[in-house]
Design a protein around this motif. Structure first.
Motif, mmCIF file in Angstrom:
data_model
loop_
_atom_site.group_PDB
_atom_site.id
_atom_site.type_symbol
_atom_site.label_atom_id
_atom_site.label_comp_id
_atom_site.label_asym_id
_atom_site.label_seq_id
_atom_site.Cartn_x
_atom_site.Cartn_y
_atom_site.Cartn_z
ATOM 1 N N TRP C 271 0.832 -1.025 -0.022
ATOM 2 C CA TRP C 271 0.109 -0.091 -0.027
ATOM 3 C C TRP C 271 0.942 1.329 0.025
ATOM 4 O O TRP C 271 1.821 1.318 0.690
ATOM 5 C CB TRP C 271 -0.924 0.110 1.284
ATOM 6 N N LYS C 272 0.197 2.164 -0.710
ATOM 7 C CA LYS C 272 1.099 3.426 -0.802
ATOM 8 C C LYS C 272 0.580 4.560 -0.109
ATOM 9 O O LYS C 272 -0.750 4.592 -0.037
ATOM 10 C CB LYS C 272 1.266 4.105 -2.265
ATOM 11 N N GLY C 273 1.186 5.460 0.851
ATOM 12 C CA GLY C 273 0.436 6.318 1.568
ATOM 13 C C GLY C 273 1.301 7.553 2.053
ATOM 14 O O GLY C 273 2.620 7.611 1.622
ATOM 15 N N THR C 274 0.748 8.408 2.805
ATOM 16 C CA THR C 274 1.380 9.615 3.353
ATOM 17 C C THR C 274 1.485 9.848 4.894
ATOM 18 O O THR C 274 0.410 9.337 5.358
ATOM 19 C CB THR C 274 0.603 10.931 2.788
ATOM 20 N N VAL C 275 2.678 10.103 5.294
ATOM 21 C CA VAL C 275 2.652 10.191 6.652
ATOM 22 C C VAL C 275 1.999 11.560 7.460
ATOM 23 O O VAL C 275 1.872 12.488 6.877
ATOM 24 C CB VAL C 275 4.236 10.208 7.131
ATOM 25 N N GLY C 276 1.260 11.144 8.361
ATOM 26 C CA GLY C 276 0.449 12.371 8.962
ATOM 27 C C GLY C 276 1.222 12.269 10.250
ATOM 28 O O GLY C 276 2.411 12.839 10.357
ATOM 29 N N VAL C 277 0.731 12.359 11.320
ATOM 30 C CA VAL C 277 1.268 12.585 12.808
ATOM 31 C C VAL C 277 2.146 11.287 13.208
ATOM 32 O O VAL C 277 1.867 10.230 12.856
ATOM 33 C CB VAL C 277 0.194 12.636 13.984
ATOM 34 N N THR C 278 3.426 11.566 13.645
ATOM 35 C CA THR C 278 4.197 10.517 14.095
ATOM 36 C C THR C 278 4.228 10.563 15.693
ATOM 37 O O THR C 278 4.815 11.811 16.429
ATOM 38 C CB THR C 278 5.713 10.444 13.585
ATOM 39 N N GLU C 279 4.145 9.522 16.420
ATOM 40 C CA GLU C 279 4.305 9.635 17.789
ATOM 41 C C GLU C 279 5.525 8.608 18.370
ATOM 42 O O GLU C 279 5.345 7.582 18.026
ATOM 43 C CB GLU C 279 3.021 9.200 18.734
ATOM 44 N N HIS C 280 6.616 9.507 18.820
ATOM 45 C CA HIS C 280 7.894 8.629 19.323
ATOM 46 C C HIS C 280 7.802 8.497 20.772
ATOM 47 O O HIS C 280 7.597 9.273 21.575
ATOM 48 C CB HIS C 280 9.072 9.810 18.873
ATOM 49 N N LEU C 281 8.015 7.084 21.104
ATOM 50 C CA LEU C 281 7.648 6.796 22.578
ATOM 51 C C LEU C 281 9.183 6.423 22.900
ATOM 52 O O LEU C 281 9.070 6.134 24.130
ATOM 53 C CB LEU C 281 6.751 5.583 22.575
ATOM 54 N N GLY C 282 10.196 6.256 21.989
ATOM 55 C CA GLY C 282 11.333 6.018 22.337
ATOM 56 C C GLY C 282 11.521 4.847 21.978
ATOM 57 O O GLY C 282 12.496 4.288 21.174
ATOM 58 N N SER C 283 10.870 3.669 22.717
ATOM 59 C CA SER C 283 10.793 2.361 22.527
ATOM 60 C C SER C 283 10.332 1.898 21.125
ATOM 61 O O SER C 283 10.869 1.358 20.556
ATOM 62 C CB SER C 283 10.278 1.388 23.486
ATOM 63 N N ASP C 284 9.121 2.535 21.145
ATOM 64 C CA ASP C 284 8.448 2.191 19.586
ATOM 65 C C ASP C 284 8.149 3.655 19.019
ATOM 66 O O ASP C 284 8.305 4.782 19.585
ATOM 67 C CB ASP C 284 6.864 1.712 20.079
ATOM 68 N N THR C 285 7.797 3.564 17.620
ATOM 69 C CA THR C 285 7.288 4.637 17.118
ATOM 70 C C THR C 285 5.762 4.401 16.471
ATOM 71 O O THR C 285 5.799 3.312 15.894
ATOM 72 C CB THR C 285 8.092 5.098 15.949
ATOM 73 N N PHE C 286 4.859 5.307 16.827
ATOM 74 C CA PHE C 286 3.523 5.052 16.269
ATOM 75 C C PHE C 286 3.491 6.049 15.030
ATOM 76 O O PHE C 286 3.468 7.236 15.231
ATOM 77 C CB PHE C 286 2.266 5.389 17.088
ATOM 78 N N ILE C 287 3.102 5.490 13.657
ATOM 79 C CA ILE C 287 2.910 6.334 12.666
ATOM 80 C C ILE C 287 1.774 6.352 12.174
ATOM 81 O O ILE C 287 1.082 5.157 11.787
ATOM 82 C CB ILE C 287 4.067 5.995 11.358
ATOM 83 N N HIS C 288 1.051 7.420 12.008
ATOM 84 C CA HIS C 288 -0.471 7.609 11.425
ATOM 85 C C HIS C 288 -0.234 7.654 9.881
ATOM 86 O O HIS C 288 0.154 8.735 9.491
ATOM 87 C CB HIS C 288 -1.259 8.463 12.120
ATOM 88 N N VAL C 289 -0.650 6.761 9.197
ATOM 89 C CA VAL C 289 -0.305 6.748 7.556
ATOM 90 C C VAL C 289 -1.746 6.861 6.919
ATOM 91 O O VAL C 289 -2.641 6.181 7.004
ATOM 92 C CB VAL C 289 0.534 5.853 7.151
ATOM 93 N N GLN C 290 -1.811 7.976 6.030
ATOM 94 C CA GLN C 290 -3.246 8.143 5.165
ATOM 95 C C GLN C 290 -2.695 7.284 3.863
ATOM 96 O O GLN C 290 -2.060 7.658 3.028
ATOM 97 C CB GLN C 290 -3.395 9.407 4.929
ATOM 98 N N VAL C 291 -3.504 6.200 3.769
ATOM 99 C CA VAL C 291 -3.226 5.201 2.715
ATOM 100 C C VAL C 291 -4.320 5.465 1.409
ATOM 101 O O VAL C 291 -5.342 5.548 1.883
ATOM 102 C CB VAL C 291 -3.107 3.768 3.141
ATOM 103 N N ASP C 292 -3.649 5.443 0.343
ATOM 104 C CA ASP C 292 -4.619 5.756 -0.814
ATOM 105 C C ASP C 292 -5.506 4.631 -1.106
ATOM 106 O O ASP C 292 -5.412 3.445 -0.977
ATOM 107 C CB ASP C 292 -3.944 5.973 -2.185
ATOM 108 N N GLY C 293 -6.852 4.957 -1.020
ATOM 109 C CA GLY C 293 -8.080 3.976 -1.298
ATOM 110 C C GLY C 293 -8.377 3.320 -0.222
ATOM 111 O O GLY C 293 -9.268 2.337 -0.263
ATOM 112 N N ILE C 294 -7.639 3.261 1.065
ATOM 113 C CA ILE C 294 -8.157 2.684 2.091
ATOM 114 C C ILE C 294 -8.339 3.310 3.437
ATOM 115 O O ILE C 294 -9.328 3.146 4.148
ATOM 116 C CB ILE C 294 -6.767 1.509 2.594
ATOM 117 N N GLY C 295 -7.736 4.208 3.796
ATOM 118 C CA GLY C 295 -7.807 5.237 4.779
ATOM 119 C C GLY C 295 -6.700 5.149 5.765
ATOM 120 O O GLY C 295 -5.541 4.933 5.395
ATOM 121 N N LYS C 296 -7.030 5.574 6.877
ATOM 122 C CA LYS C 296 -5.860 5.761 8.134
ATOM 123 C C LYS C 296 -5.514 4.611 8.482
ATOM 124 O O LYS C 296 -6.065 3.613 9.019
ATOM 125 C CB LYS C 296 -6.519 6.652 9.038
ATOM 126 N N ILE C 297 -4.166 4.408 8.418
ATOM 127 C CA ILE C 297 -3.680 3.130 9.045
ATOM 128 C C ILE C 297 -2.736 3.380 9.990
ATOM 129 O O ILE C 297 -1.750 4.197 10.020
ATOM 130 C CB ILE C 297 -3.021 2.058 7.982
#
Lengths: 290, 276, 332
Positions: C271-297
């Motif tokens: 899937w191809k998408g655009t990065v929205g908000v990125t949450e850096h927790l240090g141990s992990d990173t949560f990335i909210h991606v807007q995927v074309d034709g699917i939605g937010k992942i």
């Protein structure tokens, strides 16, 4: 908590209070209603007979009734005016930080604890006496003619005494309401550029509106029944100038022994009080739900 | 909230506050002062404020009146008695309403309140007749009964608002811990409710002490409490200001002090919890 | 002993059924967590087991005996309340001793048990204090102490940690788990916090609108949620739920994939998408991606991964970790 067993116990525990209050309310009221349709005078025993609405007709067409109704409204309205406005101003002053705040608060609420007969007599004799009273002395010191309070302004004198007794009540309740106002709200308004007057008008007054309503309603209930103050100062006079509905009925019942007429008057008083009570009960009931 | 207050502002309000406070308190203060004057000084013009010959003569005289102590006793018996009976009736009722409310609890409370709204003159006639026929006129028993019923709604309401503040979970915890209803009341509810019960008691003693409709109408010489006793000064003894003042001071002093202690509860009690 | 069986237990207030009908088996020594959104009936269910609420139908059997209409104290259960429900007018000692006193035990026995419990819970130095003088965590421990001295068949916990701050909550979670290992007594624990459920439970009961959605061990629920509700409720961050064309490709109405099971790449992927908000927790990173034709992942990746807002990325779900659900939300 909500199990069947606790519910049954609860009903049992409530019943003595509920039953007694019910009897207390309903028995005399039904009797009053019954008497109000009778010709019944204690001085003429044995002449009791059913006369329909005649007592009501007499009571309601008696010019004394209208005088008394007018006096009652003046007494309630005048006292409310003084106590509510005075109470708001006093509450605002007492809410400011100053030295001896606690003691001043005690001084201000003190009149509420003075029994009505004492306050009426103290005011009548020691303050309002046209010759030896303190007010007369003050008037003379400023070169005025002293007022003979109970001769010239009898109803106003009683309003003054009653207002003095109830001002602490209004002040205390309004002060409590004022103190529950969120300080951050005021600070936010200050940041928004609201001046002292607009803060009072837009924030303080709306916040106190409920308390003001409560003060008005509760005082009205009690003020409709002002009695002792009149009994010990003027006995309703001169003429009928200080006779309110309560005093009128008292006089009819226990001075003229006209049970039927007094009962009809009593029912009228109950109806008048219920009009006020209706609004008060709704207001408090709304509060219960929160 | 750490608001800055200038000293000048504080000073202004100190003067204003004290001026108003003393003005309102003045009639009481004046009564107190007059009670220590001779009858002559009491009516003197110009009035004597502090520099007169203080005397206890009036207090002696009022107390030596044979019936004075009787009226004091009447006041105590009637106000304390009606309050205690009221509490005995109201504690279980308020407990039930606060801790096992049903759909009708609110209605019962509102109805109780409505009985308080009934103007006393509305039932003056039948009550007077009942009292006459049952021989209750001018008896303490009769007055205790009437004042109990008059103040019962206020007692129930005040207790209800206090009990409401005791979290239900605590009583449930007690039940889980094996406390029976009796033990629950003795060990958990009562200790937590005592402050509320105490202030309810205080306020109702004050109200009963000062009640001046029924006490004036249903008593004569025997059961008359202080309200009626003072009323007897209206004429012609009212001309004896110093004695009137001494009697008044004694009648209001204990209640005034109690009232000062209960000032916080006053608001709650008299507004039926509508303002806290 | 402390086995508890619920048979067709139901509860209704008037005409509204809060709990339609529940069957549940709790084995002796188990740590069971009732979890679900607020208003799902989990607290009501617990209070019914405790005897604080009447049953509208069904039976509650404790250790083989029908206790459905027995008084709370007779059921041999202890409860720890959300507000702690400590007796404010008694000292810590008095609070812990209260159930024993009600039980009519003699002074010496009470004293020993209270001191033992205080020792276990590190309350020995606070026995003379009033609850008002204690911190939140200490009050919580007193409430637990009051529960353990009775040596109940089972402990009931009603959201006991929800009034504590985050750090304390973590500690208390460990302490309660520890206690369970020491005492080996049955515990039923109600919470709306799925992290508490996952970390503490032997068995999780997921409730929704008065119904049991699924019962199982934490990992069971995590690995094979039976329906969309459980899939969305268990796991943090939430499982990505995809509907429409992409789901249809996998013969499902709803397709679920957990953030940790999506691989992210800057160069290639499904899937191809655009990065929205990125949450850096240090141990992990949560990335909210807007995927074309699917939605937010939402994607969970390692802590060192860095992207910029608006950057183009590629995502690839792990095929073996896809969850497929039918039109009724049931797992296929």
């Amino acid at each position: 908590m909500a199990t069947l067993q606790t519910r049954a116990t609860a009903r049992l525990m409530m019943s003595p209070a509920v039953i007694l209050l019910f009897l207390w309310m309903i028995v005399p009221l039904v009797m009053t209603l019954y008497f109000s349709f009778l010709r019944y005078n204690l001085l003429m025993p044995g002449t009791e007979e059913f006369i329909g609405f005649l007592n009501y007709q007499y009571f309601l067409t008696d010019p004394a009734f209208f005088t008394a109704l007018g006096n009652t409204l003046m007494l309630v309205g005048g006292t409310l005016l003084i106590t509510v406005i005075g109470g708001i101003l006093l509450a605002i002053v007492l809410d400011q930080p100053f030295w001896g705040q606690g003691i001043v608060r005690l001084l201000v609420i003190a009149p509420f604890f003075v029994m009505p007969t004492v306050s009426a007599l103290v005011w009548k004799n020691m303050l309002m006496h046209p010759v030896n009273g303190l007010f007369a002395w003050i008037a003379r010191s400023f070169g005025f003619q002293p007022i003979d309070w109970f001769a010239q302004l009898p109803l106003f004198s009683i309003i003054l005494i009653v207002a003095w007794q109830w001002l602490p009540f209004a002040t205390l309740i309004l002060l409590t309401a004022l103190q529950s106002l969120d300080g951050e709200q005021i600070e936010a308004a200050e940041m928004d550029g609201a001046g002292a007057l607009s803060r009072f008008y837009y924030l303080v007054l709306p916040h106190m509106s409920r308390a003001i309503t409560v003060v008005i309603l509760i005082q009205t209930i009690f003020l409709l029944s002002v009695f002792a103050e009149i009994l010990v100062t003027t006995n309703g006079g001169p003429g009928l100038q200080t006779t309110n509905i309560t005093y009128l009925i008292y006089a009819q019942a226990l001075l003229q022994f006209d049970v039927g007429g007094a009962s009809a008057g009593g029912i009228v008083a109950v109806i008048l009080a219920n009009i006020v009570a209706f609004f008060l009960i709704r207001l408090i009931g709304k509060n219960l739900e929160r | 909230m750490a608001r800055s207050v200038t000293t000048q502002r504080k000073l202004t309000f100190t003067i204003l506050g004290w001026a108003i406070g003393l003005l309102i308190f003045f009639p009481i203060l004046w009564t107190f002062l007059t009670s220590f004057k001779t009858e002559g000084t009491a009516v003197a013009t110009p009035p004597q404020f502090l520099f007169f010959d203080w005397t206890l003569e009036n207090y002696h005289e009022v107390q030596s009146r044979s019936d004075y102590m009787k009226h004091v006793t009447n006041s105590v018996v009637i106000s304390v008695g009606s309050t205690l009976i009221g509490l005995a009736l109201a504690i279980p009722a308020a407990w039930a309403m606060a801790f096992s409310p049903t759909k009708r609890t609110k209605d019962v409370l509102m109805w109780m309140l409505s009985t308080k709204m009934m103007p006393p003159v509305g039932v003056l006639v039948p009550l007077y007749l009942i009292f006459r026929d049952w021989g209750l006129l001018d008896t303490r028993l009769g007055l205790v009964a009437v004042l109990t019923m008059i103040n019962l709604p206020i007692i129930v309401w005040m207790l209800y608002t206090y009990f409401k503040e005791i979290p239900g979970e605590i009583l449930e915890a007690a039940r889980m811990d094996g406390a029976s209803l009796m033990k629950e009341i003795v060990y958990v509810l009562t200790p937590m409710a005592v402050p509320g019960i105490a202030s309810t008691m205080l306020l109702n003693i004050i109200l009963a002490w000062n009640e001046a409709f029924w006490t004036l109408n249903l008593t004569a010489a025997n059961a008359a409490p202080l309200t009626a006793f003072i009323a007897s000064y209206s004429s012609p003894e009212g001309l004896f200001w110093a004695k009137l003042s001494a009697a008044s001071t004694m009648a209001i002093a204990p209640i005034l002090i109690m009232g000062w202690f209960s000032q916080k509860q006053l608001v709650r009690g008299l507004t039926f919890g509508a303002v806290k | 002993m402390g086995s508890i069986t619920l048979e067709k237990v139901s509860k209704s207030f008037g005409t509204t059924a809060v709990i339609p009908e529940i069957d549940l088996e709790i084995v002796d020594g188990e740590f069971v967590v009732f979890v679900g959104p607020s208003g799902c009936g989990k607290s009501t269910l617990l209070r019914m087991i405790a005897g604080l609420e009447d049953l509208s139908g069904g039976r509650i059997i404790i250790d083989g005996k029908d206790m459905s209409s027995e008084a709370p104290a007779k059921r041999g259960l202890s409860m720890v309340f959300q507000s702690y429900a400590l007796y404010p007018h008694m000292s810590v000692y008095g609070n812990i001793a209260f159930p024993l006193k009600m039980n009519g035990q003699d002074k010496a026995a009470i004293d020993k048990k209270v001191k033992d419990a205080a020792h276990i819970l590190n309350l020995t130095n606070y026995l003379d204090r009033r609850p008002g003088q204690l911190s939140g965590g200490q009050r919580q421990r007193v409430a637990i102490g009051r529960a353990i001295v009775r040596q109940p068949k089972a402990f009931l916990f009603d959201e006991p940690l929800s009034n504590l701050d985050a750090a304390l909550r973590g500690n208390m979670r460990l302490e309660i788990s520890d206690l369970h290992h020491q005492l080996k007594t049955t515990m039923i624990y109600v919470t709306h916090d799925q992290v508490e459920a996952m970390t503490m439970a032997d068995k999780i009961v997921v409730l929704n609108a008065g119904r049991i959605e699924q019962v199982g061990s934490p990992l069971d629920l995590y690995r094979s949620p039976r329906n969309v509700f459980v899939a969305g409720f268990i796991g943090s961050p939430r499982m990505n739920l995809i509907e429409g064309q992409e789901a249809a490709k996998h013969n499902a109405v709803t397709l679920g994939v957990r953030p940790e099971h999506v691989r992210i790449s800057k160069t290639e992927g499904a899937w191809k998408g655009t990065v929205g908000v990125t949450e850096h927790l240090g141990s992990d990173t949560f990335i909210h991606v807007q995927v074309d034709g699917i939605g937010k992942i939402t994607v969970r990746t390692d802590g060192d991964f860095s992207t910029d807002f608006g950057q183009q990325v590629f995502l690839t779900p792990e095929p073996a970790r896809l969850h497929r659900f039918d039109a009724n939300g049931q797992a296929i």
